[in-house]
Design a protein around this motif. Structure first.
Motif, PDB file in Angstrom:
ATOM      1  N   ALA A  10      17.559  -9.475 -11.878  1.00 22.68           N
ATOM      2  CA  ALA A  10      17.915 -10.123 -10.878  1.00 22.68           C
ATOM      3  C   ALA A  10      17.073 -10.503  -9.812  1.00 22.68           C
ATOM      4  O   ALA A  10      16.930 -11.623  -9.236  1.00 22.68           O
ATOM      5  CB  ALA A  10      19.112  -9.522 -10.178  1.00 22.68           C
ATOM      6  N   LEU A  11      16.079  -9.627  -9.503  1.00 23.21           N
ATOM      7  CA  LEU A  11      14.948  -9.844  -8.636  1.00 23.21           C
ATOM      8  C   LEU A  11      13.780 -10.900  -9.215  1.00 23.21           C
ATOM      9  O   LEU A  11      13.603 -11.718  -8.356  1.00 23.21           O
ATOM     10  CB  LEU A  11      14.339  -8.579  -8.480  1.00 23.21           C
ATOM     11  N   LEU A  15      13.236 -14.241  -7.097  1.00 22.22           N
ATOM     12  CA  LEU A  15      11.985 -14.446  -6.765  1.00 22.22           C
ATOM     13  C   LEU A  15      11.198 -15.784  -7.258  1.00 22.22           C
ATOM     14  O   LEU A  15      10.606 -16.612  -6.819  1.00 22.22           O
ATOM     15  CB  LEU A  15      11.012 -13.264  -7.040  1.00 22.22           C
ATOM     16  N   LEU A  97       4.027  -7.308  -0.526  1.00 20.55           N
ATOM     17  CA  LEU A  97       5.276  -6.713  -1.020  1.00 20.55           C
ATOM     18  C   LEU A  97       5.360  -5.199  -1.651  1.00 20.55           C
ATOM     19  O   LEU A  97       6.000  -4.172  -1.418  1.00 20.55           O
ATOM     20  CB  LEU A  97       6.047  -7.715  -1.943  1.00 20.55           C
ATOM     21  N   ALA A  98       4.111  -5.160  -2.516  1.00 19.70           N
ATOM     22  CA  ALA A  98       3.852  -4.031  -3.193  1.00 19.70           C
ATOM     23  C   ALA A  98       3.683  -2.846  -2.551  1.00 19.70           C
ATOM     24  O   ALA A  98       4.214  -1.723  -3.011  1.00 19.70           O
ATOM     25  CB  ALA A  98       2.713  -4.390  -4.496  1.00 19.70           C
ATOM     26  N   GLY A  99       3.160  -2.892  -1.444  1.00 21.65           N
ATOM     27  CA  GLY A  99       2.716  -2.003  -0.688  1.00 21.65           C
ATOM     28  C   GLY A  99       4.003  -1.143   0.025  1.00 21.65           C
ATOM     29  O   GLY A  99       4.006  -0.137   0.317  1.00 21.65           O
ATOM     30  N   LYS A 100       4.965  -2.064   0.079  1.00 16.74           N
ATOM     31  CA  LYS A 100       6.480  -1.417   0.952  1.00 16.74           C
ATOM     32  C   LYS A 100       7.393  -1.063  -0.088  1.00 16.74           C
ATOM     33  O   LYS A 100       8.135  -0.184   0.487  1.00 16.74           O
ATOM     34  CB  LYS A 100       6.746  -2.657   1.686  1.00 16.74           C
ATOM     35  N   ILE A 101       7.501  -1.467  -1.277  1.00 16.98           N
ATOM     36  CA  ILE A 101       8.717  -1.169  -1.953  1.00 16.98           C
ATOM     37  C   ILE A 101       8.441  -1.100  -3.446  1.00 16.98           C
ATOM     38  O   ILE A 101       7.268  -1.978  -3.777  1.00 16.98           O
ATOM     39  CB  ILE A 101       9.807  -2.204  -1.691  1.00 16.98           C
ATOM     40  N   TYR A 102       8.878  -0.364  -4.444  1.00 16.06           N
ATOM     41  CA  TYR A 102       8.638  -0.331  -5.850  1.00 16.06           C
ATOM     42  C   TYR A 102       9.423  -1.285  -6.407  1.00 16.06           C
ATOM     43  O   TYR A 102      10.569  -1.579  -6.355  1.00 16.06           O
ATOM     44  CB  TYR A 102       8.741   0.955  -6.356  1.00 16.06           C
ATOM     45  N   ARG A 105       5.121  -3.551 -11.720  1.00 17.64           N
ATOM     46  CA  ARG A 105       3.883  -4.506 -11.234  1.00 17.64           C
ATOM     47  C   ARG A 105       3.893  -5.702 -11.847  1.00 17.64           C
ATOM     48  O   ARG A 105       3.108  -6.635 -11.659  1.00 17.64           O
ATOM     49  CB  ARG A 105       2.785  -3.479 -11.041  1.00 17.64           C
ATOM     50  N   ARG A 257       1.614   2.605 -11.343  1.00 19.40           N
ATOM     51  CA  ARG A 257       2.021   3.018 -10.045  1.00 19.40           C
ATOM     52  C   ARG A 257       0.385   3.293  -9.376  1.00 19.40           C
ATOM     53  O   ARG A 257       0.399   4.185  -8.350  1.00 19.40           O
ATOM     54  CB  ARG A 257       2.704   4.444 -10.261  1.00 19.40           C
ATOM     55  N   VAL A 260      -1.307  -0.072  -6.563  1.00 20.16           N
ATOM     56  CA  VAL A 260      -1.107  -0.292  -5.265  1.00 20.16           C
ATOM     57  C   VAL A 260      -2.431   0.394  -4.398  1.00 20.16           C
ATOM     58  O   VAL A 260      -2.498   0.095  -3.390  1.00 20.16           O
ATOM     59  CB  VAL A 260       0.210   0.005  -5.000  1.00 20.16           C
ATOM     60  N   ASP A 261      -2.922   1.343  -4.956  1.00 19.42           N
ATOM     61  CA  ASP A 261      -3.826   2.232  -4.282  1.00 19.42           C
ATOM     62  C   ASP A 261      -5.325   1.482  -4.312  1.00 19.42           C
ATOM     63  O   ASP A 261      -6.118   1.566  -3.483  1.00 19.42           O
ATOM     64  CB  ASP A 261      -4.174   3.598  -5.025  1.00 19.42           C
TER      65      ASP A 261
END
Lengths: 263, 400
Positions: A10-11, A15, A97-102, A105, A257, A260-261
């Motif tokens: 759905a995302l 998007l 966006l990636a830094g805020k919510i999972y 990727r 995962r 994002v680092d």
């Protein structure tokens, strides 16, 4: 990984729609830009190669037929050239966006590939009209554009999965992709047919196994008639998809995962 | 774990998060010089942390910048994976981290609600159902079909907050978002958060705003250098937090000359409840406090004098005083003495700094002998009072 992507479908849809709206909002001509540019490009190339360079006539019966010939390659090529670079940098581009919510990727890769489908579809409709009006008409074979387009989308997704993961580590990827595309325009059978290279079998086969040739050869088969190297080009493109997609999927699963680092 | 204790919603087992920093880019030029990986250092952002949070608890996380709070939150919402250990979070998690994630200026309010809501895990049917209440809560009814770039910053954050709290999660992670909008909207957010809490949602709040932590959380953690140094009731946690802040500030200031010997050595500066030996760093507004200065004389001092100042965290002087006119009895070389200033802390809620200095008076003038490193402490608000001083206002209706 696949389950997470499915859960986020759905995302993906919303998007992709957002991406598309945002790109053409506040432009007077809107989505015409997406299909108008390759159309103008086809006409200009047809005129230049017919009258200035003088080779167009050797590939097609008339200037108009050569334009159809060109446009049938430009439609899939432009999809690859538009969606490919943004898919290859999609993970880094979505850092906010990636830094805020999972979310998986890999999702932005699919989003960029999906949001470019709409202008691609309009391009196909224009190709149909062009074949009917100035070309030699179409038959049932025109339906081949559907697998052709599917192969182009699959190719962009596979390349995107692989390169967007590598791009997190090597920011050179952006420039490598740009360079590959500008070279690719000439080493992919866009302005010339593969069949005209029959005197140079090695060269013809090398060009046929270039990753962009597969979808283009299918589009050619759908409009102006198939080429002797169609099967080779399609199976080569499928092999590229398996290679890029396999490595890409493996990278995405392993590093999902961790990306994002490093952003 | 006893049988009566419910299974934790959030559980961390020996969780560490290590970041690798490359100080130079992995460029070809470096690779050719065989030193591509030469300057690599690691940073332990979260260090072997254990934590259990039960359903319906609301827990605050306190710590200075760089203590590992944000990394902890990222681990909880799954944005990043731990380097070692196990993080488990049960149920739907919604991060209320920076309002309006994914808002695009060219899209209308309505379109952004759908995008943002989907990002937060709502289905489009859920958003359809909640759209009216989201818009009403954000007070943007007339502008919902206007691109959000035309919104005032207040409208923007109100809409973002409304979507986030509408997501109806099992676990709500809150990071520095409650300080949004005007005062009226903050109260509304506060009320909405209390409602969410009452519904049994587990809440984790990471905030520099101690008022927020105090308002929502029964329990709080204090983090320092990636480790959990305290876990317990919020009131004690706030005191411990200021203890950590003070200790780290002292580490920072050490060697800066503030503790130099000019005839006396400052041994300590502490805050206490009056008559209590144990120092504390958390008071209720209006409470009596004692600022205690311990000094060792390194020369004979005829007229010892104490000076003290209280400032807000932003540096505004709230109160400053000295006993210059009535010095303490003389001190001889090597003697240790303790002095205190008793203060009525009629202050609005917030963090404050107390500092003290030691002087010797000579005919109305004074010579500075030593200056203490400031102590940071926290005052819990009696009400919603704000400003420089808490004048103890009460509200009454006088006409019949």
């Amino acid at each position: 990984m696949l389950r997470e992507l499915w859960a986020a479908r759905a995302l993906l849809v919303i998007l992709a729609r957002k991406d598309f709206y945002v790109r053409y909002r506040r432009t007077v001509l809107g989505v015409i830009w997406a299909v108008g540019v390759p159309l103008v490009q086809a006409v200009v190339l047809a005129i230049v190669f017919t009258h200035v360079v003088g080779i167009g006539r050797t590939y097609a019966s008339s200037q108009q037929a050569y334009a159809v010939f060109l446009y049938s390659a430009l439609v899939p090529w432009n999809y690859i050239a538009n969606a490919g670079p943004s898919a290859s940098t999609a993970i880094v581009d979505n850092v906010a966006l990636a830094g805020k919510i999972y979310f998986p990727r890999a999702l932005p890769v699919l989003v960029t590939a999906a949001s470019a489908i709409y202008p691609f579809a309009i391009g196909i409709v224009l190709l149909l009209l062009m074949s009917l009006v100035v070309g030699s008409g179409v038959g049932v074979s025109f339906l081949l554009v559907i697998p052709g387009a599917a192969l182009a989308v699959l190719f962009v997704v596979c390349v995107g999965l692989c390169l967007s993961a590598l791009h997190v580590y090597f920011r050179d990827i952006r420039y490598i992709v740009m360079a590959a595309l500008s070279v690719g325009f000439y080493v992919t059978p866009i302005i010339y047919p593969l069949g005209k290279l029959h005197a140079h079998h090695v060269l013809r086969d090398l060009i046929a196994i270039g990753p962009g040739s597969g979808p283009i050869e299918i589009f050619r088969a759908a409009t102006v008639g198939s080429d002797s190297a169609l099967a080779l080009a399609v199976s080569a493109c499928a092999a590229w998809c398996v290679a890029f997609g396999g490595i890409g999927f493996w990278l995405q699963c392993r590093r999902d995962r961790v990306f994002v680092d490093l952003l | 774990m006893s049988a009566s204790k419910p299974e934790p919603v959030i559980s961390l087992r020996d969780v560490s998060k290590r970041y690798v920093k490359y100080d130079d880019q992995p460029m070809l030029a470096n690779a050719l010089r065989f030193r591509a990986r030469s300057r690599r250092s690691t940073l332990l952002a979260v260090d072997t942390m254990n934590l259990d949070i039960a359903a319906g608890e609301s827990v605050g996380v306190l710590g200075r910048n760089g203590a590992g709070k944000s990394t902890l939150l990222q681990l909880l919402c799954g944005v990043t994976a731990p380097s070692s250990g196990v993080v488990s979070v049960r149920g739907k998690v919604a991060p209320l981290i920076s309002v309006g994630v994914g808002f695009h200026p060219e899209l209308t309010g309505r379109e952004n609600v759908y995008v943002n809501g989907t990002i937060l895990g709502m289905s489009s049917a859920e958003i359809d159902r909640r759209l009216d209440s989201i818009v009403e809560f954000a007070e943007v009814e007339e502008f919902i079909d206007t691109p959000v770039k035309f919104y005032s910053s207040g409208m923007f954050v109100r809409l973002g907050f409304s979507v986030a709290v509408a997501a109806d999660p099992d676990v709500l992670l809150v990071d520095e978002v409650l300080a949004v909008g005007d005062f009226a909207f903050q109260l509304k957010c506060f009320a909405r958060m209390q409602e969410i809490r009452a519904q049994g949602t587990t809440i984790v709040v990471v905030s520099h705003n101690i008022n927020v932590v105090r308002g929502f959380c029964d329990r709080a953690l204090v983090m320092s250098h990636g480790q959990k140094v305290f876990d317990g009731p919020t009131f004690d946690a706030i005191s411990e937090f200021y203890n950590v802040v003070g200790r780290e500030a002292k580490e920072d200031a050490f060697g800066a000359g503030e503790l130099a010997d000019h005839g006396a050595v400052i041994e300590s500066l502490t805050l206490h409840n009056v008559g209590v030996v144990e120092p504390v760093l958390h008071f209720d507004s209006g409470e009596m406090a004692a600022l205690r200065l311990r000094v060792r004389a390194t020369s004979d001092i005829a007229n010892p004098v104490m000076g003290m100042t209280i400032t807000t965290e932003s540096g505004t002087v709230v109160y400053s005083d000295t006993n210059l006119m009535t010095p303490f009895p003389a001190l001889s070389n090597g003697e240790v003495a303790e002095y205190e200033t008793r203060l009525a802390l009629s202050l609005p809620g917030g963090g404050y700094l107390a500092t003290a200095s030691f002087h010797s008076a000579a005919g109305g003038n004074s010579v500075l002998l030593g200056r203490a490193v400031p102590v940071t402490f926290y005052v819990s608000a009696r009400s919603l009072a704000s400003g420089v001083a808490d004048l103890g206002g009460t509200f009454h209706r006088v006409s019949s």
